[in-house]
Design a protein around this motif. Sequence first.
Motif, short mmCIF file in Angstrom:
data_model
loop_
_atom_site.label_atom_id
_atom_site.label_comp_id
_atom_site.label_asym_id
_atom_site.label_seq_id
_atom_site.Cartn_x
_atom_site.Cartn_y
_atom_site.Cartn_z
N TYR A 95 0.83 -1.19 0.00
CA TYR A 95 0.00 0.00 0.00
C TYR A 95 0.87 1.24 0.00
O TYR A 95 0.81 2.07 0.89
CB TYR A 95 -0.94 0.00 1.22
CG TYR A 95 -1.79 -1.22 1.30
CD1 TYR A 95 -1.56 -2.17 2.27
CD2 TYR A 95 -2.82 -1.42 0.39
CE1 TYR A 95 -2.34 -3.32 2.35
CE2 TYR A 95 -3.61 -2.56 0.46
CZ TYR A 95 -3.36 -3.49 1.44
OH TYR A 95 -4.15 -4.63 1.50
N ASN A 138 3.33 4.27 -2.49
CA ASN A 138 3.49 4.97 -3.75
C ASN A 138 4.79 4.53 -4.44
O ASN A 138 5.44 5.31 -5.11
CB ASN A 138 3.51 6.48 -3.52
CG ASN A 138 2.17 6.98 -3.02
OD1 ASN A 138 1.13 6.59 -3.55
ND2 ASN A 138 2.19 7.82 -2.00
N ALA A 183 -3.59 12.00 6.53
CA ALA A 183 -3.10 11.85 5.16
C ALA A 183 -3.14 13.18 4.41
O ALA A 183 -2.18 13.54 3.71
CB ALA A 183 -3.94 10.80 4.43
N ARG A 227 0.31 15.15 3.06
CA ARG A 227 0.50 15.42 1.63
C ARG A 227 0.60 16.93 1.38
O ARG A 227 1.42 17.38 0.58
CB ARG A 227 -0.65 14.82 0.82
CG ARG A 227 -0.64 13.29 0.79
CD ARG A 227 0.62 12.77 0.14
NE ARG A 227 0.62 11.32 0.05
CZ ARG A 227 1.63 10.55 0.40
NH1 ARG A 227 2.74 11.09 0.88
NH2 ARG A 227 1.57 9.23 0.26
N GLU A 232 -8.19 3.12 1.92
CA GLU A 232 -8.62 4.14 0.97
C GLU A 232 -7.73 5.39 1.01
O GLU A 232 -7.83 6.25 0.14
CB GLU A 232 -10.06 4.56 1.28
CG GLU A 232 -11.08 3.44 1.18
CD GLU A 232 -12.46 3.89 1.68
OE1 GLU A 232 -12.62 5.08 2.00
OE2 GLU A 232 -13.36 3.04 1.73
N ASP A 282 -4.44 7.94 0.99
CA ASP A 282 -3.21 8.17 0.25
C ASP A 282 -2.05 8.20 1.23
O ASP A 282 -1.75 9.24 1.83
CB ASP A 282 -3.30 9.49 -0.51
CG ASP A 282 -2.02 9.85 -1.23
OD1 ASP A 282 -1.17 8.95 -1.44
OD2 ASP A 282 -1.85 11.03 -1.59
N CYS A 283 -1.42 7.04 1.43
CA CYS A 283 -0.31 6.97 2.38
C CYS A 283 0.82 6.14 1.77
O CYS A 283 0.63 5.43 0.79
CB CYS A 283 -0.75 6.40 3.72
SG CYS A 283 -1.44 4.74 3.66
N ASP A 284 2.01 6.23 2.36
CA ASP A 284 3.17 5.53 1.85
C ASP A 284 3.24 4.09 2.30
O ASP A 284 3.88 3.26 1.66
CB ASP A 284 4.45 6.28 2.26
CG ASP A 284 4.47 7.68 1.71
OD1 ASP A 284 4.27 7.83 0.49
OD2 ASP A 284 4.67 8.63 2.48
#
Length: 242
Positions: A12, A14, A196, A200, A221, A223-225
Amino acid sequence: MDQDNLQRAVNYTNKIAFPIPIKVVVIDLDGTLLDTAADLAHAANKMLLELGKPELPLATIQSFIGKGIQKLVKRSLTNSLDTEPDAELFAKALPIYERNYREHLYTYTRPYPGVVEGLNALKQNGFQLACITNKAEAFTLPLLRATNLLAYFELVLSGDSLPKKKPDPLPLLHACKYFHIVPHELLLIGDSLNDAIAARAAGCNIFCVPYGYNEGRDVRELDCDAIVPTLFEASKLIKKVI
């Protein structure tokens, strides 16, 4: 961390390379460091009873946690995430809630599994630590003291410490200035969309834990590293840089 757990964390992301070079680790309070839901819900239900309103299930109140005490009170009054209560009712309810919460601040609240081990590992590996929360300072500092966590942190920012709180990036950017670092050298570990978005917007790294509140939504759901099972396993995905 064994290879299977590491892979679950990396799935999970990027597509960044681990371990991430970091200088400072910032950790959220409610839902990340401490399981505060039972005490928050107890105070909310005592407030509702005093106002002649029906109690709410723990799971419902848990889904209301994450944007500070005032938002929790509003959501409890309306049994809704976004509906605004009558202003006069809210003005009456807030001090009732605060009194009840202050009286039962850490009756049931405890650190999550892996928190103390994770904090010790992070300290041993040379990371500077901060706690940033949307909870008011009047509750944040007593909770950290009562759970023996306060000494781990060089900086504690509460929801009323600065003009803006998460999801605004201001608290994270303030921490960067405090520690004399640039944003990509900071890692935030949290449990919610607030965390999150703030990370960001600030340009910081962000790990999320799956056991927190996140207003009842699936942490996958976000947006995490990385999604990390515990703070201890999070410590193995970063490396200290000078």
